[in-house]
Design a protein around this motif. Structure first.
Motif, PDB file in Angstrom:
ATOM      1  N   ALA A 236      -7.552   6.175  -3.378  1.00 39.06           N
ATOM      2  CA  ALA A 236      -6.123   5.864  -3.414  1.00 39.06           C
ATOM      3  C   ALA A 236      -5.789   4.970  -4.607  1.00 39.06           C
ATOM      4  CB  ALA A 236      -5.700   5.192  -2.111  1.00 39.06           C
ATOM      5  N   ALA A 237      -6.667   4.001  -4.885  1.00 35.69           N
ATOM      6  CA  ALA A 237      -6.435   3.111  -6.023  1.00 35.69           C
ATOM      7  C   ALA A 237      -6.451   3.883  -7.339  1.00 35.69           C
ATOM      8  CB  ALA A 237      -7.493   2.006  -6.044  1.00 35.69           C
TER       9      ALA A 237
ATOM     10  N   LYS B 108       0.067   6.874   1.963  1.00 37.27           N
ATOM     11  CA  LYS B 108       1.461   6.417   2.033  1.00 37.27           C
ATOM     12  C   LYS B 108       1.615   5.115   1.272  1.00 37.27           C
ATOM     13  CE  LYS B 108       1.483   8.599   6.592  1.00 37.27           C
ATOM     14  NZ  LYS B 108       0.029   8.910   6.599  1.00 37.27           N
ATOM     15  N   ALA B 109       1.576   3.991   1.984  1.00 38.56           N
ATOM     16  CA  ALA B 109       1.866   2.690   1.380  1.00 38.56           C
ATOM     17  C   ALA B 109       0.877   2.317   0.283  1.00 38.56           C
ATOM     18  CB  ALA B 109       1.888   1.604   2.471  1.00 38.56           C
ATOM     19  N   VAL B 110      -0.417   2.530   0.508  1.00 41.31           N
ATOM     20  CA  VAL B 110      -1.416   2.147  -0.493  1.00 41.31           C
ATOM     21  C   VAL B 110      -1.270   3.007  -1.735  1.00 41.31           C
ATOM     22  CG1 VAL B 110      -3.882   1.988  -0.985  1.00 41.31           C
ATOM     23  CG2 VAL B 110      -3.012   1.299   1.253  1.00 41.31           C
TER      24      VAL B 110
ATOM     25  N   LYS C 220       2.737   0.076  -2.332  1.00 38.36           N
ATOM     26  CA  LYS C 220       3.494  -0.797  -1.437  1.00 38.36           C
ATOM     27  C   LYS C 220       2.582  -1.711  -0.631  1.00 38.36           C
ATOM     28  CE  LYS C 220       7.189   2.644  -0.968  1.00 38.36           C
ATOM     29  NZ  LYS C 220       7.951   3.522  -0.038  1.00 38.36           N
ATOM     30  N   ALA C 221       1.280  -1.471  -0.704  1.00 37.63           N
ATOM     31  CA  ALA C 221       0.287  -2.304  -0.030  1.00 37.63           C
ATOM     32  C   ALA C 221      -1.006  -2.217  -0.818  1.00 37.63           C
ATOM     33  CB  ALA C 221       0.062  -1.835   1.412  1.00 37.63           C
TER      34      ALA C 221
END
Length: 413
Positions: free
Chosen positions: A143-144, A63-65, A69-70
């Motif tokens: 994720a990155a 989600k955010a990562v 967003k984070a």
């Protein structure tokens, strides 16, 4: 056994020289360390993590990562303050129970009690391991790596329409990517939900602008394309594989530890393994559920949060603790909040609460008039009440239960 008895005080609790080593610095491993200190354990605690990143929570990764967003989701825990020795970049490679030693990339670690919390690892698409442009989503580094794909609004093919596939497709569409989801089964979530429940969820893909192809198998992945078994070619700047995960237990080969049918550690009702002084918690372990009448292997966040409390209670020598919670998980996909509690089987009776064409609805499963599981879409109150009803095995009224205007707690016999 003599040494273990010597290091336990008269109360039966582990003494100040008793060494606990925890393998795995995810939610289950971290919470085991925290729970031990909360219960007054004073002995040395060592927490080993394979990744170099400080321990972090995984749900934000999809989600955010993923959406930028984070930057991360590190746990807000002062390990030094807790007196927990955190060792990062350490990979477990073997276990010698006779010597009570754990073999790792950093050398052997002696232990009096060992906790295995190594989690699960994603199943790769055969023939594509290491191929450029092919991704999985399990770690912060994963994720990155995918964040750039989404930022570039690329053409993305997702293989697998399970929970993680739907969540990634949701994020990719939010980022403006063209998304095609390929599923070998005839519906999304085929291994989890019956066809009549999955049917309305399949429509969510098109509503979000994603193409869902069911009954489709990947023949091969080529640069810039995914080729299906029927010869169809799908444009793909990136391929994300979400076809499941398996317990990360391969390193335990030859240790003598008992494994289950899926290669997971087969723990008992107290989360002890077949080896003395060794416990297991989280995604890497199954446990016998008296409530469900079968052994459960639960790959979800709530299990990794709750199981460590049972492990810690048994290590410190409290009254024998057993583990049999009501399983729970959630998923955010295509603008909907989906929650599930309990454990159902194909033999259970399925009842609807509400119309699946509407924004919110619930599905209930009954066995001998008792609730075994619920799946809710946008009905958090149903979920909260059902967890209590499942835990207490409260008989339900099958006549009033389907009425969504009647609270679940009031639809009892």
């Amino acid at each position: 056994m003599i040494e273990q008895t010597r290091q336990r005080g008269r109360t039966g609790q582990a003494g100040p020289e008793h060494r606990v080593v925890i393998v795995g610095a995810g939610m289950a491993g971290v919470q085991t360390a925290v729970a031990l200190r909360e219960r007054g354990f004073e002995g040395p605690v060592t927490l080993l993590g394979e990744e170099l990143h400080p321990p972090y929570d995984r749900p934000p990764l999809s989600k955010a990562v993923l959406l930028g967003k984070a930057d991360g989701s590190a746990f807000d825990i002062d390990f030094d303050g807790l007196g927990v020795a955190l060792r990062l970049g350490v990979r477990a490679s073997g276990l010698r129970p006779a010597d009570r030693e754990l073999d790792t990339s950093a050398g052997p670690f002696p232990y009096d009690t060992l906790v295995l919390a190594t989690g699960a690892e994603p199943i790769g698409l055969p023939g594509t391991e290491g191929a450029p442009g092919v991704h999985v989503l399990r770690t912060l580094d994963d994720a990155a790596g995918l964040r750039g794909v989404l930022a570039g609004q690329r053409d993305v093919v997702v293989v697998g329409a399970g929970w993680i596939g739907a969540e990634f497709a949701t994020a990719a569409r939010e980022a403006g990517c063209a998304v095609t989801v390929v599923e070998a089964a005839d519906r999304p979530l085929a291994g989890t939900l019956p066809a009549e429940v999955a049917a309305p969820m399949a429509a969510w893909y098109a509503e979000a602008g994603a193409e869902l192809r069911t009954g489709a198998r990947v023949a091969r992945v080529e640069p810039g394309a995914v080729v299906l078994g029927d010869g169809a070619r799908l444009s793909a700047d990136a391929v994300v594989v979400g076809i499941g995960a398996r317990a990360a237990t391969g390193w335990l080969a030859g240790s003598g530890i008992g494994l289950g049918t899926h290669g997971e550690i087969a723990a008992d009702a107290s989360l002890r393994t077949t080896l003395p002084g060794v416990y297991a918690a989280g995604d890497c372990a199954s446990y016998p559920s008296r409530r469900s009448g079968e052994r459960l292997l639960v790959h979800h966040w709530d299990n990794a949060l709750q199981a460590p409390r049972t492990v810690a209670a048994n290590i410190v020598g409290e009254a024998p603790a057993t583990y049999d919670p009501v399983p729970y998980f959630w998923s955010e996909q295509f603008g909907r909040f989906v929650q599930y509690a309990g454990h159902h089987t194909p033999a259970d009776t399925l009842l609807w609460r509400g119309d699946p064409a509407e924004p919110s609805w619930t599905v209930c499963w009954l066995r001998d008039s008792r609730l075994t599981a619920t799946l809710t879409v946008g009905r958090p109150r149903d979920l909260t009440q059902s967890r209590k009803l499942i835990a207490t095995a409260t008989p339900m009224n099958p006549t009033t239960l389907p009425n969504p205007t009647i609270p679940l707690k009031s639809a009892t016999l």
